[in-house]
Enzyme design. Structure first.
Site, short mmCIF file in Angstrom:
data_model
loop_
_atom_site.label_atom_id
_atom_site.label_comp_id
_atom_site.label_asym_id
_atom_site.label_seq_id
_atom_site.Cartn_x
_atom_site.Cartn_y
_atom_site.Cartn_z
N GLU A 6 81.64 2.10 73.43
CA GLU A 6 80.43 2.74 73.93
C GLU A 6 80.25 2.33 75.39
O GLU A 6 80.15 1.15 75.70
CB GLU A 6 79.19 2.33 73.13
CG GLU A 6 77.92 3.05 73.61
CD GLU A 6 76.66 2.58 72.92
OE1 GLU A 6 75.64 3.28 73.05
OE2 GLU A 6 76.68 1.52 72.26
N ASP A 61 78.69 -2.68 79.19
CA ASP A 61 77.54 -2.50 80.08
C ASP A 61 77.69 -3.44 81.26
O ASP A 61 78.22 -4.54 81.13
CB ASP A 61 76.22 -2.77 79.35
CG ASP A 61 75.07 -1.97 79.93
OD1 ASP A 61 74.63 -0.99 79.28
OD2 ASP A 61 74.63 -2.30 81.05
N ASP A 110 72.63 7.80 82.30
CA ASP A 110 71.80 8.18 83.44
C ASP A 110 72.14 9.61 83.85
O ASP A 110 73.30 9.92 84.11
CB ASP A 110 72.08 7.22 84.60
CG ASP A 110 71.04 7.33 85.71
OD1 ASP A 110 70.57 8.46 85.98
OD2 ASP A 110 70.72 6.30 86.33
#
Length: 214
Positions: free
Chosen positions: A44, A69, A118
């Site tokens: 992910e 991330d 985003d």
């Protein structure tokens, strides 16, 4: 997803190298070795606080998951879940989603999740969208032939852009949901963003797109 700076996050994550991978480039082409099995690998990109990737790993022990991330504080929140209830099939990476070929070998990944990325709505920022053609080119390299991207968003503009981007790239649109939470889709695991937006009555969009083996 932006969160308030968490003091001591770097030191906290350094205490758990079994979950937060240090020097991930050394595992390029050897992620199954890292997990100690030959199970499929799902990643992910932009895993945020980690609810989605953690719950997926918990529900599917037969699959190896990697949450990616760049934000230190937010990744430390994802780590909280692993520390409280460890899972052997989940790893966390603090790396840039633009440089995935530095960390994954060609054809090493089976599936990529993009959840509530985003939208970068301004035209001049198009190249920053994770469904822009340059990102898709990188994804195609690390994915196995016929590998898939599963994409969710509440942003209609980004969703329409992504459908177009997938098609222009030559991908096959396998399935589309224009109102996921009012569909027959089973097994949906909500992200923190998804729960927030859906509670306001916002529509959630989802698509599964597949690269065509060359």
């Amino acid at each position: 997803m932006r969160v308030r700076n968490r003091p001591g996050a770097a030191e906290y994550m350094a205490k758990y190298p079994q979950y937060v991978v240090e020097g991930p480039e050394k595992w390029q082409g050897k992620w199954q070795e890292r997990f100690g099995n030959n199970h499929p690998i799902h990643i992910e990109i932009g895993s945020g606080k980690g609810r989605f990737i953690y719950e997926m790993a918990k529900a599917h022990p037969e699959i190896n998951y990697i949450g990616i991330d760049m934000q230190l504080s937010i990744l430390s929140i994802a780590l909280d879940k692993l520390v409280a209830d460890p899972l052997p099939n989940l790893q966390l990476l603090r790396v840039d989603g633009e440089a995935l070929t530095e960390y994954f070998a060609e054809n090493e990944v089976d599936l990529i999740y993009l959840n509530f990325s985003d939208p970068w709505p301004k035209k001049k920022h198009e190249k920053r969208r994770l469904t822009y053609k340059n990102f898709l080119a990188t994804d195609e390299i690390i994915l196995k032939p016929n590998g898939e991207i599963h994409f969710k968003t509440d942003n209609q503009g980004l969703f329409e852009y992504s459908l177009s981007s997938f098609s222009k790239y030559g991908m096959i649109i396998e399935r589309v949901w224009l109102d996921l939470h009012n569909s027959e889709f089973e097994g949906n695991i909500m992200t923190e963003y998804e729960e927030k937006f859906s509670s306001r009555g916002q529509r959630i969009y989802r698509v599964e797109a597949r690269f065509v083996a060359k």
